[in-house]
Design a protein around this motif. Structure first.
Motif, PDB file in Angstrom:
ATOM      1  N   PHE A 392     144.534  51.628 107.674  1.00  0.00           N
ATOM      2  CA  PHE A 392     144.664  51.106 106.239  1.00  0.00           C
ATOM      3  C   PHE A 392     143.283  51.242 105.571  1.00  0.00           C
ATOM      4  N   PHE A 393     142.278  51.148 106.484  1.00  0.00           N
ATOM      5  CA  PHE A 393     140.923  51.199 106.113  1.00  0.00           C
ATOM      6  C   PHE A 393     140.437  52.674 105.669  1.00  0.00           C
ATOM      7  N   ILE A 394     140.840  53.755 106.371  1.00  0.00           N
ATOM      8  CA  ILE A 394     140.530  55.026 106.249  1.00  0.00           C
ATOM      9  C   ILE A 394     141.592  55.880 105.371  1.00  0.00           C
ATOM     10  N   SER A 395     142.629  55.389 105.184  1.00  0.00           N
ATOM     11  CA  SER A 395     143.639  56.120 104.586  1.00  0.00           C
ATOM     12  C   SER A 395     143.700  56.559 103.175  1.00  0.00           C
ATOM     13  N   THR A 396     142.636  55.741 102.380  1.00  0.00           N
ATOM     14  CA  THR A 396     142.193  56.035 100.847  1.00  0.00           C
ATOM     15  C   THR A 396     140.933  57.039 101.160  1.00  0.00           C
ATOM     16  N   SER A 397     140.407  57.328 102.274  1.00  0.00           N
ATOM     17  CA  SER A 397     139.265  58.203 102.097  1.00  0.00           C
ATOM     18  C   SER A 397     139.714  59.410 102.829  1.00  0.00           C
ATOM     19  N   ILE A 398     140.655  59.930 103.374  1.00  0.00           N
ATOM     20  CA  ILE A 398     141.054  60.967 104.308  1.00  0.00           C
ATOM     21  C   ILE A 398     142.344  61.738 103.574  1.00  0.00           C
ATOM     22  N   SER A 399     142.501  63.032 103.844  1.00  0.00           N
ATOM     23  CA  SER A 399     143.663  63.716 103.416  1.00  0.00           C
ATOM     24  C   SER A 399     144.821  63.658 103.974  1.00  0.00           C
ATOM     25  N   LEU A 400     146.106  63.609 103.633  1.00  0.00           N
ATOM     26  CA  LEU A 400     147.289  63.797 104.352  1.00  0.00           C
ATOM     27  C   LEU A 400     147.263  64.643 105.428  1.00  0.00           C
ATOM     28  N   GLN A 401     146.781  65.915 105.292  1.00  0.00           N
ATOM     29  CA  GLN A 401     146.674  66.733 106.378  1.00  0.00           C
ATOM     30  C   GLN A 401     145.806  66.537 107.487  1.00  0.00           C
ATOM     31  N   THR A 402     144.738  65.729 107.078  1.00  0.00           N
ATOM     32  CA  THR A 402     143.606  65.212 108.209  1.00  0.00           C
ATOM     33  C   THR A 402     144.550  64.353 108.987  1.00  0.00           C
ATOM     34  N   MET A 403     145.196  63.328 108.499  1.00  0.00           N
ATOM     35  CA  MET A 403     145.933  62.204 108.923  1.00  0.00           C
ATOM     36  C   MET A 403     146.872  62.898 109.956  1.00  0.00           C
ATOM     37  N   LEU A 404     147.640  63.992 109.628  1.00  0.00           N
ATOM     38  CA  LEU A 404     148.542  64.653 110.435  1.00  0.00           C
ATOM     39  C   LEU A 404     148.077  65.310 111.710  1.00  0.00           C
ATOM     40  N   VAL A 405     146.855  65.808 111.541  1.00  0.00           N
ATOM     41  CA  VAL A 405     146.071  66.489 112.549  1.00  0.00           C
ATOM     42  C   VAL A 405     145.608  65.418 113.526  1.00  0.00           C
ATOM     43  N   ILE A 406     145.171  64.236 113.132  1.00  0.00           N
ATOM     44  CA  ILE A 406     144.793  63.180 114.156  1.00  0.00           C
ATOM     45  C   ILE A 406     145.857  62.673 114.752  1.00  0.00           C
ATOM     46  N   MET A 407     147.040  62.490 114.142  1.00  0.00           N
ATOM     47  CA  MET A 407     148.489  62.085 114.800  1.00  0.00           C
ATOM     48  C   MET A 407     148.795  63.064 115.878  1.00  0.00           C
ATOM     49  N   LEU A 408     148.757  64.271 115.533  1.00  0.00           N
ATOM     50  CA  LEU A 408     149.261  65.196 116.573  1.00  0.00           C
ATOM     51  C   LEU A 408     148.422  65.304 117.783  1.00  0.00           C
ATOM     52  N   VAL A 409     147.064  65.225 117.675  1.00  0.00           N
ATOM     53  CA  VAL A 409     146.235  65.290 118.745  1.00  0.00           C
ATOM     54  C   VAL A 409     146.648  63.915 119.636  1.00  0.00           C
ATOM     55  N   VAL A 410     146.634  62.561 118.924  1.00  0.00           N
ATOM     56  CA  VAL A 410     146.868  61.346 119.790  1.00  0.00           C
ATOM     57  C   VAL A 410     148.338  61.545 120.307  1.00  0.00           C
ATOM     58  N   LEU A 411     149.115  62.143 119.681  1.00  0.00           N
ATOM     59  CA  LEU A 411     150.474  61.918 120.230  1.00  0.00           C
ATOM     60  C   LEU A 411     150.543  63.000 121.676  1.00  0.00           C
TER      61      LEU A 411
END
Length: 434
Positions: A392-411
């Motif tokens: 919630f705190f970082i979603s406004t400052s990073i792109s969707l693509q960056t979020m997807l990459v983070i999720m892929l790595v964590v998964l």
């Protein structure tokens, strides 16, 4: 002769001397959580679109989940002291007050209620996990059933019904709210009053749960001081972190929070809204909720032990992996029928994965940490809420693509740790226990 796994969950003609209220308590718990979270879930989904001034809605949710994270460290102690039933009742009050604060949303109403809801959420979820697992274990013991199967089925029924809150709450929102000219929305006051009524009924239902006895009564009547208990609880949590099993499960717990926050913070904003508009958010979340519920029920029915949990979790992770890769490499906003269908398909697939993680993580912790259920479920909510707060705190400052990459790595990391746990570590624990 039928095996334990093939034995019916409830005997058609159980001995009269056996208690018959286990499934009654399960259904009361299911209905209470459905009524509470159909209200809160919809209110949470609306925060970023209704309380927009100064990002009040988004910041309130961030504060809520930070508070949730902090109080999760002592939630197991509070649940032990209060008892799981009393913790469930007290926890409901936080959701009621947060919803009421939206009737007069301001920094003076939203921030305090968000802080209190963090505390309330921590104890209601530790209480839920403890109560449901204890209920399943007692039922299995009383009816001489396979414990892993009963835990899986009870979790499947609970999470299947719970997932229905997304469908019902968002459909109510869709019917009540109206888009006005200039981007304003009408009908919010009526909506929040209806949700407060639903929350009140849910709170009343909690009072009809049967109190779990035994260990809880001993802990409630203990003369040990609160400060000593806090120190003991924190030591217990730290000691649990020395258990290799919880360390290998934590990444999967964190990912389960990450994928939930992705739906609330990114999916609705970046995938649904560009294709279906703001009014389409409720419909898309309803589709998500339907498939979440179906997945939860199916996963719970198929759970019988550690091996089945491994297969089901791997399947859910694979589905979300495919969606992540698709969004990274091939997805783009399109027009026409296909443009309206694809966001709904993504929501359906994501709901399947969420249903898997909800049921299987609860069943897994119930099987692995029978002697410290409160501590194990506190760890579950601690790492989930911490991850959600960060999103919630970082979603406004990073792109969707960056979020997807983070999720892929964590998964990938979380599934690797989970598979190592189920294949190697648990075999070692089973060997030493035998």
């Amino acid at each position: 002769m039928a095996t334990d796994e093939e034995t019916p969950l409830v005997d058609e003609n159980p001995p009269r001397s056996q208690p018959l209220n286990h499934r009654r308590d399960l259904y009361i718990l299911c209905w209470a959580f459905l009524l509470i979270f159909l209200a809160y879930g919809a209110v949470q989904n609306l925060q970023s679109t209704i309380n927009t001034e100064g990002d009040l809605g988004t910041i309130s949710l961030g504060i809520l989940y930070l508070s949730f994270t902090f109080f999760s460290m002592v939630a197991s102690l509070v649940v032990r002291k209060l008892g799981s039933k009393n913790a469930l009742i007290l926890g409901t009050t936080g959701y009621w007050l947060f919803t009421a604060a939206n009737l007069k949303a301001s920094w003076y109403t939203m921030v305090p209620t968000s802080l209190f809801l963090g505390f309330a959420a921590s104890i209601i979820w530790v209480g839920q996990g403890t109560y449901l697992t204890s209920l399943a274990q007692t039922h299995a013991n009383d009816y001489n059933l396979h414990e892993g199967t009963v835990i899986g089925k009870f979790n499947g029924e609970f999470w299947g019904m719970f997932a229905g809150h997304q469908l019902i709450g968002n459909l109510i929102t869709l019917v009540i709210l109206k888009d006005e000219k200039g981007g304003s929305t009408s009908g919010t006051t009526l909506l929040f009053i209806l949700f407060l009524f639903s929350l009140t009924i849910g709170m009343i239902l909690m009072c009809f749960l049967t109190k779990r006895n035994g260990k809880e009564e001993v802990l409630q009547n203990s003369p040990i001081s609160f400060s000593s208990s806090v120190v003991s609880s924190l030591k217990s949590m730290l000691n649990l972190l020395l258990d290799i099993r919880i360390l290998l499960v934590i990444p999967l717990i964190a990912y389960s929070g990450l994928q939930q926050a992705f739906v609330w913070a990114e999916y609705t904003k970046e995938i649904v809204k560009p294709s279906l508009g703001e009014r389409g958010v409720g419909g898309a979340m309803a589709v998500y909720g339907v498939f979440d519920a179906i997945s939860s029920l199916a996963a719970g029915r198929l759970t019988s032990g550690l091996s089945s949990i491994t297969i089901i979790v791997s399947g859910g992770a694979l589905i979300q992996l495919i969606v992540l890769v698709w969004l990274l490499l091939g997805y783009s906003v399109t027009t026409g029928v296909l443009g309206k269908f694809l966001p709904l398909l993504i929501g359906a697939l994501w709901g399947i994965g969420d249903g898997v993680f909800n049921t299987q993580l609860s069943a897994l912790l119930g099987l692995l940490f029978k002697h410290d259920l409160e501590g194990a479920f506190a760890q579950l909510k601690l790492w989930q809420s911490a991850t959600i707060a960060v999103v919630f705190f970082i979603s406004t400052s990073i792109s969707l693509q960056t979020m997807l990459v983070i999720m892929l790595v964590v998964l990938c990391i979380s599934v690797a740790g989970f598979l190592f746990l189920t294949i190697k570590v648990e075999k070692a624990f089973s060997y030493h226990a035998s």
